[in-house]
Design a protein around this motif. Structure first.
Motif, PDB file in Angstrom:
ATOM      1  N   ASP A   7     -12.492  43.008 -45.801  1.00 20.41           N
ATOM      2  CA  ASP A   7     -11.858  42.462 -47.009  1.00 20.41           C
ATOM      3  C   ASP A   7     -10.363  42.707 -46.898  1.00 20.41           C
ATOM      4  O   ASP A   7      -9.922  43.847 -46.738  1.00 20.41           O
ATOM      5  CB  ASP A   7     -12.441  43.153 -48.253  1.00 20.41           C
ATOM      6  N   MET A   8      -9.582  41.633 -46.959  1.00 17.70           N
ATOM      7  CA  MET A   8      -8.137  41.770 -46.879  1.00 17.70           C
ATOM      8  C   MET A   8      -7.640  42.460 -48.149  1.00 17.70           C
ATOM      9  O   MET A   8      -8.132  42.205 -49.238  1.00 17.70           O
ATOM     10  CB  MET A   8      -7.473  40.390 -46.736  1.00 17.70           C
ATOM     11  N   ASP A 103     -10.657  35.628 -48.175  1.00 15.88           N
ATOM     12  CA  ASP A 103     -10.195  36.904 -47.600  1.00 15.88           C
ATOM     13  C   ASP A 103     -11.312  37.909 -47.343  1.00 15.88           C
ATOM     14  O   ASP A 103     -11.061  39.102 -47.229  1.00 15.88           O
ATOM     15  CB  ASP A 103      -9.099  37.520 -48.481  1.00 15.88           C
ATOM     16  N   LYS A 155     -10.982  51.128 -50.055  1.00 18.16           N
ATOM     17  CA  LYS A 155      -9.732  50.381 -50.240  1.00 18.16           C
ATOM     18  C   LYS A 155      -8.605  51.282 -50.721  1.00 18.16           C
ATOM     19  O   LYS A 155      -8.869  52.209 -51.458  1.00 18.16           O
ATOM     20  CB  LYS A 155      -9.953  49.251 -51.258  1.00 18.16           C
TER      21      LYS A 155
HETATM   22 MG   LIG Z   1      -9.463  41.159 -50.881  1.00 22.02          MG
END
Ligand SMILES: [Mg+2]
Length: 347
Positions: A7-8, A103, A155
Protein backbone atom coordinates in the motif's frame (compact mmCIF):
# COMPACT_ATOMS: atom_id res chain seq x y z
CA UNK A 1 -0.61 -19.30 0.68
CA UNK A 2 1.54 -16.26 1.43
CA UNK A 3 0.30 -12.84 0.37
CA UNK A 4 2.43 -9.73 0.17
CA UNK A 5 0.28 -6.61 0.36
CA UNK A 6 1.68 -3.30 -0.85
CA UNK A 7 0.00 0.00 0.00
CA UNK A 8 1.53 3.29 -1.08
CA UNK A 9 1.76 5.84 1.74
CA UNK A 10 -0.41 8.99 1.35
CA UNK A 11 -0.24 8.28 -2.39
CA UNK A 12 -1.60 11.40 -4.13
CA UNK A 13 0.10 13.80 -1.75
CA UNK A 14 3.36 11.84 -2.02
CA UNK A 15 3.14 12.02 -5.84
CA UNK A 16 2.84 15.82 -5.55
CA UNK A 17 5.83 15.94 -3.22
CA UNK A 18 7.89 14.09 -5.78
CA UNK A 19 7.14 16.42 -8.67
CA UNK A 20 7.15 19.56 -6.49
CA UNK A 21 9.90 18.93 -3.93
CA UNK A 22 9.36 22.43 -2.52
CA UNK A 23 6.04 21.19 -1.05
CA UNK A 24 7.82 18.59 1.06
CA UNK A 25 8.21 18.90 4.82
CA UNK A 26 5.19 21.14 5.37
CA UNK A 27 1.50 20.16 5.69
CA UNK A 28 0.06 19.40 2.23
CA UNK A 29 -3.34 18.31 1.04
CA UNK A 30 -4.63 17.19 -2.35
CA UNK A 31 -8.16 18.39 -2.97
CA UNK A 32 -10.96 17.26 -5.26
CA UNK A 33 -12.20 19.78 -7.85
CA UNK A 34 -13.81 22.70 -6.08
CA UNK A 35 -10.62 23.56 -4.24
CA UNK A 36 -10.76 25.67 -1.13
CA UNK A 37 -14.48 26.46 -1.26
CA UNK A 38 -16.17 23.17 -2.20
CA UNK A 39 -13.42 20.55 -2.42
CA UNK A 40 -12.78 17.63 -0.10
CA UNK A 41 -9.41 16.28 0.99
CA UNK A 42 -8.49 13.34 -1.24
CA UNK A 43 -5.09 12.76 0.34
CA UNK A 44 -2.74 14.54 2.72
CA UNK A 45 0.79 14.07 3.96
CA UNK A 46 1.75 13.04 7.48
CA UNK A 47 2.60 16.62 8.47
CA UNK A 48 -1.09 17.43 7.80
CA UNK A 49 -2.34 14.23 9.47
CA UNK A 50 -0.52 15.10 12.66
CA UNK A 51 -2.69 18.24 12.82
CA UNK A 52 -5.87 16.15 12.54
CA UNK A 53 -6.50 16.61 8.83
CA UNK A 54 -7.92 13.51 7.15
CA UNK A 55 -9.11 12.19 3.80
CA UNK A 56 -12.76 12.98 2.97
CA UNK A 57 -12.74 16.08 5.18
CA UNK A 58 -14.03 19.29 3.49
CA UNK A 59 -11.06 21.45 2.52
CA UNK A 60 -12.77 24.33 4.36
CA UNK A 61 -12.49 22.39 7.62
CA UNK A 62 -8.82 21.63 6.96
CA UNK A 63 -8.25 25.36 6.41
CA UNK A 64 -9.79 26.09 9.81
CA UNK A 65 -7.16 23.81 11.35
CA UNK A 66 -4.28 25.15 9.27
CA UNK A 67 -5.17 28.32 7.31
CA UNK A 68 -1.89 28.38 5.37
CA UNK A 69 -1.86 24.67 4.47
CA UNK A 70 -0.48 23.92 1.00
CA UNK A 71 -3.40 22.86 -1.20
CA UNK A 72 -3.01 21.19 -4.61
CA UNK A 73 -5.87 20.08 -6.87
CA UNK A 74 -5.85 16.36 -7.69
CA UNK A 75 -4.31 15.34 -11.02
CA UNK A 76 -5.55 11.77 -11.47
CA UNK A 77 -3.93 11.30 -14.87
CA UNK A 78 -0.55 11.81 -13.23
CA UNK A 79 -1.35 9.48 -10.31
CA UNK A 80 -2.61 6.81 -12.74
CA UNK A 81 0.64 7.05 -14.65
CA UNK A 82 2.73 6.58 -11.48
CA UNK A 83 0.44 3.73 -10.44
CA UNK A 84 0.98 2.02 -13.79
CA UNK A 85 4.74 2.14 -13.29
CA UNK A 86 4.44 0.71 -9.76
CA UNK A 87 2.11 -2.11 -10.84
CA UNK A 88 4.32 -3.03 -13.81
CA UNK A 89 7.31 -3.25 -11.45
CA UNK A 90 5.39 -5.39 -8.92
CA UNK A 91 4.31 -7.74 -11.67
CA UNK A 92 7.92 -8.76 -12.22
CA UNK A 93 7.85 -10.55 -8.83
CA UNK A 94 4.91 -12.88 -9.33
CA UNK A 95 2.57 -14.27 -11.92
CA UNK A 96 -0.36 -13.95 -9.52
CA UNK A 97 -1.17 -10.44 -8.49
CA UNK A 98 -4.30 -8.38 -7.84
CA UNK A 99 -4.35 -4.64 -8.38
CA UNK A 100 -6.76 -3.61 -5.68
CA UNK A 101 -6.80 0.11 -6.25
CA UNK A 102 -4.60 2.77 -7.76
CA UNK A 103 -2.18 2.45 -4.82
CA UNK A 104 -2.70 -1.05 -3.45
CA UNK A 105 -1.80 -4.50 -4.74
CA UNK A 106 -1.75 -8.03 -3.35
CA UNK A 107 0.91 -10.46 -4.62
CA UNK A 108 0.75 -14.20 -4.17
CA UNK A 109 4.35 -14.98 -3.25
CA UNK A 110 3.74 -18.47 -1.87
CA UNK A 111 4.47 -20.44 -4.99
CA UNK A 112 7.32 -18.32 -6.31
CA UNK A 113 10.16 -19.84 -4.36
CA UNK A 114 10.97 -16.62 -2.49
CA UNK A 115 12.37 -18.21 0.66
CA UNK A 116 13.27 -15.05 2.55
CA UNK A 117 10.16 -12.89 2.85
CA UNK A 118 11.93 -10.08 4.64
CA UNK A 119 14.52 -9.80 1.89
CA UNK A 120 11.80 -9.85 -0.75
CA UNK A 121 9.79 -7.13 1.01
CA UNK A 122 12.87 -4.91 1.25
CA UNK A 123 13.70 -5.50 -2.37
CA UNK A 124 10.18 -4.51 -3.46
CA UNK A 125 10.08 -1.46 -1.20
CA UNK A 126 13.47 -0.21 -2.40
CA UNK A 127 12.56 -1.02 -5.99
CA UNK A 128 9.38 1.06 -5.86
CA UNK A 129 11.32 3.93 -4.37
CA UNK A 130 13.91 3.72 -7.14
CA UNK A 131 11.19 3.51 -9.77
CA UNK A 132 8.94 6.40 -8.71
CA UNK A 133 10.51 7.96 -5.59
CA UNK A 134 7.50 7.09 -3.43
CA UNK A 135 7.27 5.44 0.00
CA UNK A 136 5.09 2.41 0.65
CA UNK A 137 4.25 -0.08 3.38
CA UNK A 138 4.28 -3.85 2.99
CA UNK A 139 2.44 -6.48 5.02
CA UNK A 140 2.82 -10.24 4.59
CA UNK A 141 0.51 -12.93 5.93
CA UNK A 142 -1.35 -16.03 4.82
CA UNK A 143 -4.34 -14.29 3.17
CA UNK A 144 -5.23 -11.07 1.42
CA UNK A 145 -7.31 -9.57 4.21
CA UNK A 146 -4.81 -10.44 6.91
CA UNK A 147 -1.94 -9.11 4.81
CA UNK A 148 -3.81 -5.84 4.33
CA UNK A 149 -4.42 -5.54 8.07
CA UNK A 150 -0.77 -6.28 8.80
CA UNK A 151 0.17 -3.64 6.24
CA UNK A 152 -2.18 -1.08 7.83
CA UNK A 153 -0.61 -1.77 11.21
CA UNK A 154 2.89 -1.04 9.87
CA UNK A 155 2.12 2.33 8.23
CA UNK A 156 3.85 4.50 7.22
CA UNK A 157 7.00 3.36 5.49
CA UNK A 158 7.05 -0.03 7.20
CA UNK A 159 7.44 -3.74 6.60
CA UNK A 160 5.71 -6.31 8.78
CA UNK A 161 5.57 -10.07 8.41
CA UNK A 162 3.01 -12.10 10.34
CA UNK A 163 3.67 -15.81 10.84
CA UNK A 164 0.70 -18.17 11.18
CA UNK A 165 1.24 -18.74 14.90
CA UNK A 166 1.13 -14.97 15.51
CA UNK A 167 -2.22 -14.38 13.82
CA UNK A 168 -4.49 -14.68 16.85
CA UNK A 169 -2.24 -12.53 19.01
CA UNK A 170 -2.20 -9.91 16.27
CA UNK A 171 -5.94 -9.96 15.66
CA UNK A 172 -7.63 -10.36 19.00
CA UNK A 173 -6.56 -7.15 20.69
CA UNK A 174 -7.49 -5.02 17.69
CA UNK A 175 -10.74 -3.12 17.23
CA UNK A 176 -13.34 -4.57 14.85
CA UNK A 177 -12.94 -1.37 12.86
CA UNK A 178 -9.46 -2.47 11.87
CA UNK A 179 -11.08 -5.09 9.63
CA UNK A 180 -11.27 -3.86 6.02
CA UNK A 181 -14.94 -3.44 5.12
CA UNK A 182 -16.08 -2.76 8.69
CA UNK A 183 -17.12 0.87 8.77
CA UNK A 184 -18.42 2.99 11.59
CA UNK A 185 -22.02 1.79 11.23
CA UNK A 186 -21.13 -1.91 11.38
CA UNK A 187 -18.83 -1.20 14.32
CA UNK A 188 -21.72 0.54 16.12
CA UNK A 189 -24.07 -2.39 15.51
CA UNK A 190 -21.43 -4.75 16.90
CA UNK A 191 -20.62 -2.42 19.80
CA UNK A 192 -24.26 -2.46 20.93
CA UNK A 193 -23.90 -6.20 21.40
CA UNK A 194 -20.69 -5.82 23.36
CA UNK A 195 -18.43 -6.77 20.45
CA UNK A 196 -15.58 -4.27 20.29
CA UNK A 197 -12.41 -6.21 19.64
CA UNK A 198 -11.73 -8.94 17.11
CA UNK A 199 -11.25 -11.23 20.12
CA UNK A 200 -14.87 -10.47 21.13
CA UNK A 201 -15.87 -11.29 17.58
CA UNK A 202 -14.19 -14.69 17.72
CA UNK A 203 -16.09 -15.68 20.87
CA UNK A 204 -19.55 -14.43 19.96
CA UNK A 205 -22.46 -16.75 19.23
CA UNK A 206 -22.92 -16.91 15.42
CA UNK A 207 -26.66 -16.29 15.80
CA UNK A 208 -26.03 -13.00 17.62
CA UNK A 209 -23.53 -12.04 14.95
CA UNK A 210 -25.92 -12.84 12.10
CA UNK A 211 -28.55 -10.74 13.81
CA UNK A 212 -26.12 -7.81 13.92
CA UNK A 213 -24.53 -7.90 10.47
CA UNK A 214 -26.48 -10.40 8.35
CA UNK A 215 -24.62 -12.37 5.72
CA UNK A 216 -21.38 -10.56 6.53
CA UNK A 217 -21.24 -12.57 9.76
CA UNK A 218 -19.56 -15.67 8.37
CA UNK A 219 -16.68 -13.76 6.82
CA UNK A 220 -16.20 -11.77 10.01
CA UNK A 221 -16.30 -14.80 12.26
CA UNK A 222 -13.90 -16.74 10.04
CA UNK A 223 -11.45 -13.89 9.96
CA UNK A 224 -11.61 -13.44 13.74
CA UNK A 225 -10.69 -17.12 14.02
CA UNK A 226 -7.70 -16.58 11.76
CA UNK A 227 -9.32 -18.07 8.66
CA UNK A 228 -8.67 -15.97 5.57
CA UNK A 229 -9.87 -17.57 2.35
CA UNK A 230 -9.82 -14.38 0.30
CA UNK A 231 -8.61 -15.06 -3.20
CA UNK A 232 -6.34 -13.14 -5.48
CA UNK A 233 -8.23 -11.85 -8.48
CA UNK A 234 -5.55 -11.64 -11.12
CA UNK A 235 -5.80 -8.82 -13.42
CA UNK A 236 -2.32 -8.31 -14.44
CA UNK A 237 -3.00 -11.08 -16.91
CA UNK A 238 -6.14 -9.15 -17.71
CA UNK A 239 -4.92 -5.67 -18.41
CA UNK A 240 -7.66 -5.38 -20.98
CA UNK A 241 -10.80 -7.27 -21.94
CA UNK A 242 -11.86 -7.34 -25.56
CA UNK A 243 -13.92 -9.11 -28.19
CA UNK A 244 -14.04 -8.87 -31.94
CA UNK A 245 -16.29 -10.39 -34.56
CA UNK A 246 -16.61 -10.60 -38.30
CA UNK A 247 -19.74 -8.99 -39.68
CA UNK A 248 -22.08 -11.10 -41.78
CA UNK A 249 -22.31 -8.33 -44.35
CA UNK A 250 -19.51 -5.77 -44.57
CA UNK A 251 -20.90 -2.28 -44.05
CA UNK A 252 -19.97 1.34 -43.41
CA UNK A 253 -23.27 1.97 -41.61
CA UNK A 254 -22.93 1.62 -37.83
CA UNK A 255 -26.66 0.90 -37.45
CA UNK A 256 -26.30 -2.22 -39.56
CA UNK A 257 -23.59 -3.47 -37.23
CA UNK A 258 -25.52 -2.65 -34.07
CA UNK A 259 -26.59 -6.21 -33.22
CA UNK A 260 -23.00 -7.42 -33.45
CA UNK A 261 -21.82 -4.47 -31.41
CA UNK A 262 -24.42 -5.10 -28.71
CA UNK A 263 -23.32 -8.72 -28.47
CA UNK A 264 -19.65 -7.71 -28.14
CA UNK A 265 -20.45 -5.16 -25.44
CA UNK A 266 -22.53 -7.75 -23.59
CA UNK A 267 -19.69 -10.26 -23.57
CA UNK A 268 -17.12 -7.69 -22.49
CA UNK A 269 -19.36 -6.55 -19.64
CA UNK A 270 -19.99 -10.13 -18.49
CA UNK A 271 -16.24 -10.59 -18.23
CA UNK A 272 -15.84 -7.30 -16.43
CA UNK A 273 -18.52 -8.28 -13.91
CA UNK A 274 -16.74 -11.56 -13.22
CA UNK A 275 -13.60 -9.68 -12.27
CA UNK A 276 -15.52 -6.99 -10.37
CA UNK A 277 -13.81 -4.26 -12.35
CA UNK A 278 -14.68 -0.75 -13.34
CA UNK A 279 -13.38 0.37 -16.71
CA UNK A 280 -12.06 3.73 -17.77
CA UNK A 281 -10.72 3.34 -21.30
CA UNK A 282 -12.70 2.13 -24.30
CA UNK A 283 -11.11 1.16 -27.60
CA UNK A 284 -12.91 0.35 -30.82
CA UNK A 285 -11.28 -1.44 -33.71
CA UNK A 286 -12.31 -1.93 -37.29
CA UNK A 287 -10.88 -4.20 -39.94
CA UNK A 288 -11.87 -3.06 -43.40
CA UNK A 289 -12.64 -5.06 -46.52
CA UNK A 290 -9.24 -4.04 -47.91
CA UNK A 291 -7.66 -5.73 -44.83
CA UNK A 292 -6.33 -2.50 -43.36
CA UNK A 293 -7.40 -1.68 -39.80
CA UNK A 294 -7.80 1.28 -37.48
CA UNK A 295 -8.37 1.77 -33.78
CA UNK A 296 -9.84 4.64 -31.82
CA UNK A 297 -9.79 5.07 -28.00
CA UNK A 298 -11.40 7.21 -25.39
CA UNK A 299 -10.86 7.57 -21.65
CA UNK A 300 -13.88 8.39 -19.51
CA UNK A 301 -13.63 10.99 -16.79
CA UNK A 302 -14.93 8.47 -14.22
CA UNK A 303 -14.61 4.67 -14.06
CA UNK A 304 -17.84 2.87 -14.87
CA UNK A 305 -19.45 -0.56 -15.02
CA UNK A 306 -22.45 0.59 -17.01
CA UNK A 307 -23.41 -1.38 -20.12
CA UNK A 308 -25.28 1.62 -21.49
CA UNK A 309 -22.25 3.87 -21.18
CA UNK A 310 -20.01 1.31 -22.86
CA UNK A 311 -22.49 0.74 -25.69
CA UNK A 312 -22.96 4.46 -26.26
CA UNK A 313 -19.24 5.24 -26.26
CA UNK A 314 -18.27 2.23 -28.37
CA UNK A 315 -20.97 3.11 -30.90
CA UNK A 316 -19.68 6.64 -31.22
CA UNK A 317 -16.05 5.50 -31.57
CA UNK A 318 -17.01 2.99 -34.25
CA UNK A 319 -19.14 5.52 -36.09
CA UNK A 320 -16.03 7.70 -36.50
CA UNK A 321 -14.03 4.75 -37.80
CA UNK A 322 -16.64 3.56 -40.27
CA UNK A 323 -17.24 6.80 -42.10
CA UNK A 324 -15.40 5.93 -45.30
CA UNK A 325 -14.51 2.31 -45.91
CA UNK A 326 -16.61 -0.80 -45.35
CA UNK A 327 -15.90 -2.75 -42.18
CA UNK A 328 -15.68 -6.52 -42.29
CA UNK A 329 -14.75 -7.01 -38.64
CA UNK A 330 -15.36 -4.88 -35.54
CA UNK A 331 -13.97 -5.08 -32.03
CA UNK A 332 -14.43 -3.52 -28.60
CA UNK A 333 -11.80 -3.49 -25.88
CA UNK A 334 -11.89 -1.98 -22.39
CA UNK A 335 -8.95 -1.26 -20.09
CA UNK A 336 -7.60 0.98 -17.25
CA UNK A 337 -9.39 -1.02 -14.61
CA UNK A 338 -10.00 -0.27 -10.99
CA UNK A 339 -11.55 -2.69 -8.52
CA UNK A 340 -15.10 -2.14 -7.33
CA UNK A 341 -15.26 -1.26 -3.69
CA UNK A 342 -17.81 -3.65 -2.37
CA UNK A 343 -19.93 -2.93 0.63
CA UNK A 344 -20.43 -5.63 3.21
CA UNK A 345 -17.65 -7.63 1.70
CA UNK A 346 -14.08 -7.67 2.82
CA UNK A 347 -12.68 -7.57 -0.70
MG1 LIG B 1 -2.41 4.06 0.35
Amino acid sequence: MRILFVDMDYFYAACEEVRHPELKGKPLLVSSPGGKSRGVVESCNYEARRLGIKSAMPVMDALKIKPDIQCVQADHDYYDEQSGRIMAFLKTFTTRMEVISVDEAALDIGSMGHDDESMLANKIKDGIFNEVGLPCTIGISKGKILAKMVCDSAKPNGIKILEDDEIRGFLWSRSVEDIPGVGRKTAERLGKRGIRTIGDLSRVNPVVLRDAVGSFSKELHDLASGIDNSVIIEHCETLSIGRERTLENPTSDIDRASDTLKALVGEVMDDLDKHQFLLKTITAKVKYTDFSDRIHSKSLSHPTDSRDVLLREATSLLKDLMSSKKARKIGVRVSSFTGKSKQKKLF
